[in-house]
Design an enzyme around this catalytic site. Structure first.
Site, PDB file in Angstrom:
ATOM      1  N   ASP A  60       0.594 -12.841  -2.772  1.00  0.00           N
ATOM      2  CA  ASP A  60       1.216 -11.597  -3.217  1.00  0.00           C
ATOM      3  C   ASP A  60       2.722 -11.770  -3.078  1.00  0.00           C
ATOM      4  O   ASP A  60       3.246 -11.834  -1.968  1.00  0.00           O
ATOM      5  CB  ASP A  60       0.759 -10.425  -2.353  1.00  0.00           C
ATOM      6  CG  ASP A  60      -0.719 -10.124  -2.511  1.00  0.00           C
ATOM      7  OD1 ASP A  60      -1.111  -9.702  -3.607  1.00  0.00           O
ATOM      8  OD2 ASP A  60      -1.470 -10.298  -1.536  1.00  0.00           O
ATOM      9  N   ARG A 128       6.989  -0.248  -5.125  1.00  0.00           N
ATOM     10  CA  ARG A 128       6.295  -1.422  -5.660  1.00  0.00           C
ATOM     11  C   ARG A 128       6.137  -1.284  -7.175  1.00  0.00           C
ATOM     12  O   ARG A 128       5.955  -2.289  -7.866  1.00  0.00           O
ATOM     13  CB  ARG A 128       4.915  -1.584  -5.018  1.00  0.00           C
ATOM     14  CG  ARG A 128       4.939  -1.854  -3.528  1.00  0.00           C
ATOM     15  CD  ARG A 128       3.538  -1.775  -2.926  1.00  0.00           C
ATOM     16  NE  ARG A 128       2.657  -2.829  -3.409  1.00  0.00           N
ATOM     17  CZ  ARG A 128       1.349  -2.867  -3.156  1.00  0.00           C
ATOM     18  NH1 ARG A 128       0.778  -1.892  -2.453  1.00  0.00           N
ATOM     19  NH2 ARG A 128       0.619  -3.866  -3.611  1.00  0.00           N
ATOM     20  N   LYS A 159      -1.984  -5.633 -11.625  1.00  0.00           N
ATOM     21  CA  LYS A 159      -2.802  -4.886 -10.664  1.00  0.00           C
ATOM     22  C   LYS A 159      -2.238  -3.467 -10.498  1.00  0.00           C
ATOM     23  O   LYS A 159      -1.084  -3.232 -10.846  1.00  0.00           O
ATOM     24  CB  LYS A 159      -2.834  -5.623  -9.313  1.00  0.00           C
ATOM     25  CG  LYS A 159      -1.463  -5.742  -8.622  1.00  0.00           C
ATOM     26  CD  LYS A 159      -1.552  -6.576  -7.359  1.00  0.00           C
ATOM     27  CE  LYS A 159      -0.243  -6.552  -6.599  1.00  0.00           C
ATOM     28  NZ  LYS A 159      -0.273  -7.436  -5.414  1.00  0.00           N
ATOM     29  N   HIS A 172      -7.084   0.344   1.466  1.00  0.00           N
ATOM     30  CA  HIS A 172      -7.238  -0.481   2.664  1.00  0.00           C
ATOM     31  C   HIS A 172      -8.020   0.279   3.740  1.00  0.00           C
ATOM     32  O   HIS A 172      -8.647  -0.330   4.606  1.00  0.00           O
ATOM     33  CB  HIS A 172      -5.865  -0.870   3.229  1.00  0.00           C
ATOM     34  CG  HIS A 172      -5.145  -1.887   2.416  1.00  0.00           C
ATOM     35  ND1 HIS A 172      -4.334  -1.549   1.370  1.00  0.00           N
ATOM     36  CD2 HIS A 172      -5.122  -3.244   2.499  1.00  0.00           C
ATOM     37  CE1 HIS A 172      -3.824  -2.652   0.837  1.00  0.00           C
ATOM     38  NE2 HIS A 172      -4.291  -3.688   1.493  1.00  0.00           N
ATOM     39  N   ASP A 244     -10.002  -6.874  -6.097  1.00  0.00           N
ATOM     40  CA  ASP A 244      -9.133  -6.725  -4.933  1.00  0.00           C
ATOM     41  C   ASP A 244      -9.922  -7.221  -3.724  1.00  0.00           C
ATOM     42  O   ASP A 244     -11.128  -7.512  -3.823  1.00  0.00           O
ATOM     43  CB  ASP A 244      -8.721  -5.260  -4.772  1.00  0.00           C
ATOM     44  CG  ASP A 244      -7.395  -5.091  -4.035  1.00  0.00           C
ATOM     45  OD1 ASP A 244      -6.951  -6.052  -3.371  1.00  0.00           O
ATOM     46  OD2 ASP A 244      -6.797  -4.003  -4.115  1.00  0.00           O
TER      47      ASP A 244
END
Length: 321
Positions: A60, A128, A159, A172, A244
């Site tokens: 990443d 991001r 993504k 997460h 993912d």
């Protein structure tokens, strides 16, 4: 069939390659725990290439708070800041990333982020994202892909399909759900459409439920209507689909084996297990069992493996030559 090739796995913090040499995965992802100076990463990549021919080596490398490799690499600002200087700057930054990746032996960057943060509870995307405007985000994503996949031939991965910006839960830690109607989802798909038009090599599918598309409540990563229906048929993407990380909190109530079988049946090609080698083994063994008892069609696995091979021909073999 070498079913281990369906998996991308993480390395332990000491970068020991014993599991990779035994398991022979299709790919490896370098996390923050694996970060070393540039020359050591290049040496690690050579060792990985010796362990598995044409292995896919990813990280990443978005910039900002999501950049695993820093020492000896250009430390990048967040995507929003890169985009603030224009489309040409985005393309040039991607070209520099590709040059560094190729020099260090990596061949896949899990970027660009195509999410557009619109939910007031967003905690995971923020800067991001290239933009809070859907059309602009698509333009910047396309420029990034062109720069990354250009002269240095490093694969880009858009993504997190179908868009993490419209939900308020971090996958997460829990299961995000997009509660909007189909027309409300459509703007979030714009950056992915632009990425596909730009020739993106791979798309990462998120653990996000979209009940309007899949009333079962399955996350996109395990959803045939979202992967095979929307991403393949409606958007026309024929490249590599990567899940993912399948060890994330959104899927914690499902066993690794069941996750792997469901992800493949849904249309994922490459299964990401970032942390536990034991879970990767359990998942591989479950895929083998599902093939033997008819829960997973050999043609679906062959299709996934063929996309991994095609990706390698286009990028892995080039960057490790």
């Amino acid at each position: 069939m070498n079913l281990s090739q369906l998996f991308m796995v993480g390395l332990p913090a000491d970068n020991d390659l014993s599991f990779v040499r035994e398991f022979k995965p299709g790919g490896v992802i370098l996390m923050g725990r694996n970060a070393r100076p540039f020359d050591e990463i290049a040496q690690l990549s050579r060792q990985l290439a010796e362990a598995v021919e044409n292995i896919i080596i990813a990280s990443d490398h978005e910039g900002g708070r999501v950049q695993r490799l820093k020492e000896g690499f250009e430390v990048l600002p967040p995507a929003r800041d890169v985009a603030s200087l224009g489309v040409d700057n985005v393309r040039q930054v991607a070209e520099r990333v590709a040059k560094e990746f190729k020099g260090a032996g990596l061949n896949l960057n899990f970027a660009p982020v195509c999410d557009v943060p619109t939910h007031q509870g967003d905690t995971v995307i923020g800067k991001r994202a290239f933009s809070t405007n859907f059309d602009e985000a698509g333009q910047f994503a396309a420029a990034y892909i062109e720069g990354l996949q250009g002269e240095s031939r490093v694969g880009a991965c858009a993504k997190h399909f179908p868009g993490h910006g419209g939900v308020g839960v971090d996958s997460h830690f829990g299961m995000p759900t997009f509660f909007g109607q189909r027309d409300e989802l459509e703007p979030h798909l714009k950056p992915f459409r632009a990425s596909i038009q730009a020739g993106v090599s791979a798309i990462m599918v998120a653990h996000i439920a979209v009940p309007e598309i899949d009333p079962s409540g399955a996350p996109a990563s395990l959803s045939h209507p979202l992967i095979s229906g929307v991403l393949r048929e409606e958007l026309g993407f024929d490249g590599l689909i990567v899940s993912d990380d399948l060890e994330m909190g959104a899927l914690e109530t499902i066993s690794p084996g069941a996750i792997a079988v469901r992800a493949l049946n849904a249309g994922c090609d490459f299964l990401l297990f970032c942390h536990s080698s034991q879970k990767a083994i359990e998942a591989r063994d479950a895929v083998e069992k599902a093939l033997s008892d008819g829960r997973l069609e050999p043609a679906r696995v062959a299709e996934a493996l063929s996309r991994i091979v095609a990706w390698r021909r286009a990028f892995a073999a080039v960057t490790q030559s």
